[in-house]
Design a protein around this motif. Structure first.
Motif, short mmCIF file in Angstrom:
data_model
loop_
_atom_site.label_atom_id
_atom_site.label_comp_id
_atom_site.label_asym_id
_atom_site.label_seq_id
_atom_site.Cartn_x
_atom_site.Cartn_y
_atom_site.Cartn_z
N ASP A 138 40.43 32.74 -121.82
CA ASP A 138 39.26 31.88 -121.94
C ASP A 138 38.07 32.81 -122.20
O ASP A 138 37.76 33.64 -121.41
CB ASP A 138 39.04 31.14 -121.05
N PRO A 139 37.16 32.88 -123.22
CA PRO A 139 36.29 33.63 -123.53
C PRO A 139 35.05 33.58 -122.48
O PRO A 139 34.34 34.44 -122.27
CB PRO A 139 35.78 33.47 -125.21
N ASN A 140 34.78 32.48 -121.89
CA ASN A 140 33.76 32.38 -120.97
C ASN A 140 34.13 32.84 -119.60
O ASN A 140 33.50 33.70 -119.05
CB ASN A 140 33.62 30.70 -120.63
N VAL A 141 35.42 32.82 -119.48
CA VAL A 141 36.03 33.52 -118.10
C VAL A 141 35.61 35.34 -118.45
O VAL A 141 35.27 35.73 -117.49
CB VAL A 141 37.26 33.31 -117.75
N LEU A 142 36.16 35.50 -119.47
CA LEU A 142 36.48 37.04 -119.77
C LEU A 142 34.86 37.55 -119.78
O LEU A 142 34.67 38.60 -119.20
CB LEU A 142 37.02 37.12 -121.14
N SER A 143 33.85 36.75 -120.58
CA SER A 143 32.45 37.36 -120.57
C SER A 143 32.03 37.37 -119.14
O SER A 143 31.41 38.46 -118.75
CB SER A 143 31.40 36.10 -121.21
N PHE A 144 32.09 36.38 -118.09
CA PHE A 144 31.64 36.42 -116.77
C PHE A 144 32.32 37.58 -116.13
O PHE A 144 31.69 38.06 -115.47
CB PHE A 144 32.19 35.13 -116.23
N MET A 145 33.59 37.71 -116.14
CA MET A 145 34.54 38.74 -115.74
C MET A 145 33.84 40.19 -116.15
O MET A 145 33.75 40.97 -115.33
CB MET A 145 35.90 38.59 -116.10
N ILE A 146 33.79 40.38 -117.28
CA ILE A 146 33.16 41.76 -118.00
C ILE A 146 31.62 41.88 -117.24
O ILE A 146 31.45 42.90 -116.69
CB ILE A 146 32.91 41.72 -119.48
N LEU A 147 30.88 41.08 -117.19
CA LEU A 147 29.24 41.24 -116.78
C LEU A 147 29.67 41.37 -115.14
O LEU A 147 28.88 42.09 -114.66
CB LEU A 147 28.49 40.07 -117.34
N SER A 148 30.50 40.67 -114.54
CA SER A 148 30.37 40.60 -112.97
C SER A 148 31.03 42.05 -112.78
O SER A 148 30.24 42.67 -111.78
CB SER A 148 31.19 39.60 -112.68
N PHE A 149 32.03 42.55 -113.35
CA PHE A 149 32.66 43.91 -113.09
C PHE A 149 31.52 44.88 -113.17
O PHE A 149 31.30 45.70 -112.38
CB PHE A 149 33.72 44.00 -114.01
N LEU A 150 30.79 44.82 -114.41
CA LEU A 150 29.81 45.81 -114.60
C LEU A 150 28.66 45.78 -113.56
O LEU A 150 28.21 46.81 -113.39
CB LEU A 150 29.46 45.72 -116.19
N TYR A 151 28.40 44.83 -113.10
CA TYR A 151 27.21 44.75 -112.14
C TYR A 151 27.64 45.49 -110.91
O TYR A 151 27.04 46.30 -110.27
CB TYR A 151 26.84 43.32 -111.72
N PHE A 152 28.85 44.94 -110.50
CA PHE A 152 29.35 45.55 -109.14
C PHE A 152 29.79 47.13 -109.41
O PHE A 152 29.52 47.97 -108.39
CB PHE A 152 30.58 44.88 -108.71
N ILE A 153 30.28 47.46 -110.55
CA ILE A 153 30.54 48.94 -110.66
C ILE A 153 29.32 49.73 -110.72
O ILE A 153 29.23 51.14 -110.18
CB ILE A 153 31.22 49.23 -111.94
N ILE A 154 28.16 49.06 -111.28
CA ILE A 154 26.89 49.99 -111.18
C ILE A 154 26.15 49.96 -109.95
O ILE A 154 25.61 50.74 -109.53
CB ILE A 154 25.85 49.43 -112.26
#
Length: 183
Positions: A138-154
């Protein structure tokens, strides 16, 4: 376009709201950090709420321009995994450059409109649909997952006690998602 005085106050407010949250941010501290008096702050913005909203609006417009410029299909990259890698790496840089704003969005989500987060998710979702039209995620889930991951990694990078290496974590994320997306 904000005046020089307004911009200095907005920059200071962005930093203080990110660090202290809306409730913890004191207008006196914002004024001191900007190099102006609290009276000047209130003359320009009237209320702390107005200042907070202006910080959100001004930064959203600027970041959306940068965000949309990243969501361009690179015709030279024929390998979908390379396209995905470029996207994630560029988004990581964007999140890091604008971490204070992203931090406000995450921690003040009850105070701000969901439309800010939705705008980023929708733009990224539409890009993913174009670049990877056949993936089953699901592209919505993937989008949220990418942005969430990047926030927590930074966020991890900005803390004193880093739990993992930023570059290695991003590379593992890209490799894992590439397998899941069958790229």
């Amino acid at each position: 376009m904000p005046t020089n005085t307004e911009q200095k106050i907005l920059d200071a407010a962005l930093e203080v709201f990110s660090e202290k949250g809306y409730s913890g941010a004191r207008t006196r501290i914002i004024a001191e950090k900007s190099g102006f008096t609290e009276m000047t702050l209130f003359r320009k913005f009237e209320t702390k709420e107005n200042l907070f909203n202006r910080v959100l609006t001004e930064n959203k417009e600027r970041i959306m321009e940068d965000f949309d410029s990243l969501l361009v299909i690179d015709e030279e990259l024929t390998d979908p995994k390379d396209q995905y890698r470029r996207l994630v790496m560029n988004l990581a840089e964007l999140v890091e450059r604008n971490f204070e704003y992203v931090n406000i969005i995450v921690y003040e989500r009850q105070r701000i409109s969901n439309s800010i987060t939705e705008t980023f998710i929708v733009h990224l979702r539409n890009y993913l649909k174009k670049v990877f039209p056949n993936h089953k995620t699901d592209p919505n889930v993937l989008s949220f997952m990418i942005l969430s991951f990047l926030y927590f990694i930074i966020l991890n990078k900005k803390t004193e006690t880093q739990f993992f290496d930023l570059d290695q974590a991003i590379e593992e994320f890209i490799n894992y998602n590439s397998k899941c997306l069958e790229l």
